[in-house]
Enzyme design. Sequence first.
Site, mmCIF file in Angstrom:
data_model
loop_
_atom_site.group_PDB
_atom_site.id
_atom_site.type_symbol
_atom_site.label_atom_id
_atom_site.label_comp_id
_atom_site.label_asym_id
_atom_site.label_seq_id
_atom_site.Cartn_x
_atom_site.Cartn_y
_atom_site.Cartn_z
ATOM 1 N N LYS A 1 3.538 -9.579 -8.682
ATOM 2 C CA LYS A 1 2.436 -9.622 -7.716
ATOM 3 C C LYS A 1 2.390 -10.944 -6.949
ATOM 4 O O LYS A 1 1.861 -10.993 -5.842
ATOM 5 C CB LYS A 1 1.106 -9.351 -8.426
ATOM 6 C CG LYS A 1 1.075 -8.020 -9.219
ATOM 7 C CD LYS A 1 1.378 -6.813 -8.345
ATOM 8 C CE LYS A 1 1.589 -5.543 -9.148
ATOM 9 N NZ LYS A 1 1.992 -4.386 -8.315
ATOM 10 N N LYS B 1 -4.691 -14.568 -11.316
ATOM 11 C CA LYS B 1 -4.055 -13.273 -11.557
ATOM 12 C C LYS B 1 -2.671 -13.474 -12.160
ATOM 13 O O LYS B 1 -1.930 -14.369 -11.738
ATOM 14 C CB LYS B 1 -3.917 -12.494 -10.243
ATOM 15 C CG LYS B 1 -5.235 -12.114 -9.596
ATOM 16 C CD LYS B 1 -5.013 -11.290 -8.343
ATOM 17 C CE LYS B 1 -6.351 -10.832 -7.766
ATOM 18 N NZ LYS B 1 -6.186 -10.024 -6.536
ATOM 19 N N GLY C 1 -3.289 -4.058 -11.006
ATOM 20 C CA GLY C 1 -4.246 -3.020 -11.364
ATOM 21 C C GLY C 1 -5.373 -3.545 -12.231
ATOM 22 O O GLY C 1 -5.982 -2.797 -12.983
ATOM 23 N N GLY C 2 -5.650 -4.843 -12.125
ATOM 24 C CA GLY C 2 -6.790 -5.405 -12.849
ATOM 25 C C GLY C 2 -6.435 -6.006 -14.197
ATOM 26 O O GLY C 2 -7.283 -6.615 -14.836
ATOM 27 N N HIS D 1 -12.273 -1.673 -1.693
ATOM 28 C CA HIS D 1 -10.857 -1.471 -2.007
ATOM 29 C C HIS D 1 -10.358 -0.336 -1.104
ATOM 30 O O HIS D 1 -10.770 0.802 -1.282
ATOM 31 C CB HIS D 1 -10.713 -1.109 -3.494
ATOM 32 C CG HIS D 1 -9.318 -0.773 -3.911
ATOM 33 N ND1 HIS D 1 -8.865 -0.983 -5.190
ATOM 34 C CD2 HIS D 1 -8.270 -0.256 -3.246
ATOM 35 C CE1 HIS D 1 -7.607 -0.601 -5.276
ATOM 36 N NE2 HIS D 1 -7.221 -0.153 -4.110
ATOM 37 N N LYS E 1 -10.255 4.336 -11.138
ATOM 38 C CA LYS E 1 -10.946 4.931 -9.992
ATOM 39 C C LYS E 1 -11.637 6.212 -10.423
ATOM 40 O O LYS E 1 -11.129 6.958 -11.261
ATOM 41 C CB LYS E 1 -9.932 5.233 -8.882
ATOM 42 C CG LYS E 1 -9.330 3.959 -8.302
ATOM 43 C CD LYS E 1 -8.097 4.233 -7.460
ATOM 44 C CE LYS E 1 -7.438 2.914 -7.074
ATOM 45 N NZ LYS E 1 -6.029 3.104 -6.676
ATOM 46 N N GLU F 1 -2.388 -1.887 -1.045
ATOM 47 C CA GLU F 1 -3.807 -2.094 -1.348
ATOM 48 C C GLU F 1 -4.341 -3.296 -0.586
ATOM 49 O O GLU F 1 -3.730 -4.367 -0.601
ATOM 50 C CB GLU F 1 -3.995 -2.378 -2.840
ATOM 51 C CG GLU F 1 -3.616 -1.245 -3.754
ATOM 52 C CD GLU F 1 -3.920 -1.564 -5.220
ATOM 53 O OE1 GLU F 1 -3.762 -0.661 -6.048
ATOM 54 O OE2 GLU F 1 -4.309 -2.713 -5.536
ATOM 55 N N GLU G 1 -2.077 -5.831 -3.387
ATOM 56 C CA GLU G 1 -0.808 -5.519 -4.030
ATOM 57 C C GLU G 1 -0.227 -4.232 -3.485
ATOM 58 O O GLU G 1 -0.885 -3.521 -2.732
ATOM 59 C CB GLU G 1 -0.931 -5.458 -5.567
ATOM 60 C CG GLU G 1 -2.187 -4.879 -6.132
ATOM 61 C CD GLU G 1 -2.295 -5.060 -7.654
ATOM 62 O OE1 GLU G 1 -1.877 -4.129 -8.350
ATOM 63 O OE2 GLU G 1 -2.801 -6.095 -8.132
ATOM 64 N N ARG H 1 4.817 3.983 -5.940
ATOM 65 C CA ARG H 1 4.836 5.319 -6.542
ATOM 66 C C ARG H 1 3.909 6.248 -5.761
ATOM 67 O O ARG H 1 3.133 5.785 -4.928
ATOM 68 C CB ARG H 1 4.314 5.235 -7.984
ATOM 69 C CG ARG H 1 2.907 4.651 -8.022
ATOM 70 C CD ARG H 1 2.180 4.811 -9.341
ATOM 71 N NE ARG H 1 0.769 4.504 -9.194
ATOM 72 C CZ ARG H 1 0.212 3.291 -9.305
ATOM 73 N NH1 ARG H 1 0.972 2.248 -9.580
ATOM 74 N NH2 ARG H 1 -1.077 3.138 -9.138
#
Length: 458
Positions: free
Chosen positions: A116, A158, A164-165, A208, A237, A275, A288, A292
Amino acid sequence: MFKKILIANRGEIALRIIHACRELGIRTVAVFSTADRDSLHVTYADEEVCIGPPASTASYLNISSIISAAEITGADAIHPGYGFLAENAHFAEVIQECRMTWIGPSPRVIRLMGDKAKARETAMAAGVPVLPGSREPLADGAEAERVAAEVGYPVILKAAAGGGGRGMRIVGSPAEIAGQFGTASEEAERAFGDGSIYLEKYLTEPRHIEFQVFGDRHGSIVHLGERECSIQRRHQKLIEESPSPALTPELRAEMGEAAVELCRAVGYENAGTIEFLLDADRRFYFMEMNTRIQVEHPVTEMVTGVDLVKLQIRVAAGEPLGIKSGMKPRGHAIECRINAEHPVTFTPSPGPLKTFHLPGGPGTRVDTHGYEDYVIPPHYDSLVAKLIVHDRTRREAIARMSRALDFFVVEGIETSIPLHRRIVRDPDFLAGKLSTRFMERFLQPPAPPPPPPQKEDG
Ligand code: MV4
């Protein structure tokens, strides 16, 4: 075109990929763990191979078992779906070394975007806006202190290998920064085997918003508009929609072009998601990239009319995209993720589906692997169905979702349906007032009633 595709996944997405293959006249191979013998992806595939015991690490994450299954059945391509091995560059490489086609971007790009911090640097170099922060991973606590002072608090640390958190730390003041850097780095080292940490200015209440992108082997790259994914809890989500109530056609074009530029800079092929965070002043920042197909891809399919999974297969086979970038979204689509979990406590609720009545009617789509008497195993994620609706306007789509939720009957397990029923009548949701803080506020216990008036005594 491929003759036979192996699907390295389970659940609703495995079934979704089977649908696409069937429509393209391609034979399918399902792989399954012993916990998934009675799953619909096994029933509906042309061939099926057991790849191990229930634990994911021993089955759906077991690269050699999956490659063996592909070799034995003579598959010429592998579709990874989402989750499991979908963003595993090594898996993609092994598939290519075995002279099969990986349905996804190149291992080089998966690896680049999986880091990232490198993804952020790549975005900066491509002229895509990022939040103020570090250019490269931070060397030590002192450097974290320096950069944080420069960009101003609050900041967020981060993990480069997270995403993804996972592996994030919000830091509010200089007193905490060096210590937090240390623990974040140690944790990342333990969790991912890579302690690299980068820093960004922290936005407290962003939206987001993610863009669907697609590249082909002929150098063509397009975007298919955005999905608003602000309604989430613990980075899961719950509801996604397209178009975002926050975007104008102009901002959509600007963000879409930024997304395409980033893809162009890395030579992106196949389906991907960029994102962004959008602040209250409608400035956008790259966060990020996901390399996929995503859970929420159906909302994009509904407003563009493009079958994204068929397109993934076609471009992996070398066909040109054949669609234009930035098409105008047609109407409005919303997806509710129906999980097998308690609607208030969120504890998992695996078990038998005693009743499973799906809603239907105009503009109503359900992607599910569930059926009456199917037993949801406890070993995997809790998604049992995605309820997607489409209508001409956001208001009408919400009314349709509300109706569809009322006609979705599940007995035997707890599901998130009652939670969704409450969200779709929330005034802020109805007004499109969304942020990543939405669920925090929504789940706040109601304020206690005011104390009764005290009797005056004399
Ligand atoms: C952020 C952010 C605010 N500012 N970065 C969450 C998932 C991962 N993709 C990155 N995430 C965020 N990054 C900056 N600079 C807000 C999020 C975020 C979030 C953070 C804490 C709690 C819930 C969140 C939900 C969505 C996004």
